[in-house]
Scaffold this motif. Sequence first.
Motif, short mmCIF file in Angstrom:
data_model
loop_
_atom_site.label_atom_id
_atom_site.label_comp_id
_atom_site.label_asym_id
_atom_site.label_seq_id
_atom_site.Cartn_x
_atom_site.Cartn_y
_atom_site.Cartn_z
N THR A 84 -21.41 -10.65 -13.14
CA THR A 84 -20.45 -9.76 -12.48
C THR A 84 -19.87 -10.42 -11.24
N ALA A 85 -20.72 -11.00 -10.39
CA ALA A 85 -20.23 -11.63 -9.16
C ALA A 85 -19.29 -12.78 -9.46
N VAL A 86 -19.61 -13.59 -10.46
CA VAL A 86 -18.76 -14.73 -10.81
C VAL A 86 -17.48 -14.25 -11.47
N ARG A 87 -17.60 -13.29 -12.39
CA ARG A 87 -16.41 -12.80 -13.11
C ARG A 87 -15.42 -12.12 -12.18
N GLU A 88 -15.91 -11.40 -11.18
CA GLU A 88 -15.02 -10.68 -10.27
C GLU A 88 -14.52 -11.53 -9.11
N ALA A 89 -15.02 -12.73 -8.98
CA ALA A 89 -14.59 -13.61 -7.88
C ALA A 89 -13.17 -14.12 -8.15
N THR A 126 -11.87 -16.82 -8.29
CA THR A 126 -12.08 -18.26 -8.44
C THR A 126 -12.00 -18.65 -9.92
N PRO A 127 -10.79 -18.82 -10.44
CA PRO A 127 -10.68 -19.21 -11.86
C PRO A 127 -11.48 -20.46 -12.21
N ALA A 143 -16.58 -30.33 -6.26
CA ALA A 143 -16.69 -28.92 -5.88
C ALA A 143 -15.51 -28.15 -6.48
N VAL A 144 -15.81 -27.00 -7.07
CA VAL A 144 -14.76 -26.16 -7.65
C VAL A 144 -14.53 -24.89 -6.85
N ALA A 145 -15.48 -24.56 -5.97
CA ALA A 145 -15.38 -23.34 -5.18
C ALA A 145 -16.34 -23.47 -4.00
N ALA A 146 -16.39 -22.42 -3.21
CA ALA A 146 -17.36 -22.34 -2.11
C ALA A 146 -17.93 -20.93 -2.09
N HIS A 168 -19.01 -13.88 -0.35
CA HIS A 168 -17.99 -14.03 -1.39
C HIS A 168 -17.86 -15.48 -1.84
N PHE A 169 -17.25 -15.64 -3.02
CA PHE A 169 -16.84 -16.94 -3.52
C PHE A 169 -15.36 -17.10 -3.21
N PHE A 170 -14.92 -18.34 -3.04
CA PHE A 170 -13.49 -18.59 -2.92
C PHE A 170 -13.20 -20.02 -3.33
#
Length: 194
Positions: A24-29, A31-32, A78-81, A95-97
């Motif tokens: 859920t956390a990854v899907r809703e972030a 961050t494609p 790195a693809v996100a933070a 959060h992820f971004f």
Amino acid sequence: MPLHFPPAPAPALRSVLTALDSPTAVREAPTPALRTAQQPATPELPLPVHVMDRITPEGVSATRLAGWRFLIRCGDHAVAAAETMLTPDGWTFSHFFEGPYVTSTERALRQAETVTQPYQPRLLSMPSLYMLTLWLHGDISDDGATGHPAPADLLVPLAPAPPGIAAHRPHRAADLLPVLTHRVRTARLMSSPA
């Protein structure tokens, strides 16, 4: 290796690992790149994020620890933070971004690896100037959670940098902070009611 990363608080790292394990956390972030990653995502390179949200009338910068940032690596880059923050209950995932600051941070860290003097890497955010810098702190024994830029510390503006400030060019804090102080004061004067 001249960079000495301060250890992130264990609860901050655990909260990021838990978020990465949460579909859920990854899907809703927003961050494609993280959502579509084909390789395992791992948090690396913990950086304390300090915010300089005021400069005293004497020109002294006041900083505060706002969180810890982890670069999320999939494969060779790195693809996100992931950002964590301190709450009354302790460190927690925020959060992820993704975006230019992720790749710019990774680039600045690679550049800093080539410097012969040891440094402790941190991030320094200046919200009033919409500016983020890699802060290379000279005292590698610090815990990463406290302190202010020392005159000999290096500040590396990350891209996108404000107009007139070159991204990825290291500056001694003693040289860059007066310029930034002047910009903050000028911006305040221009925004003050007449």
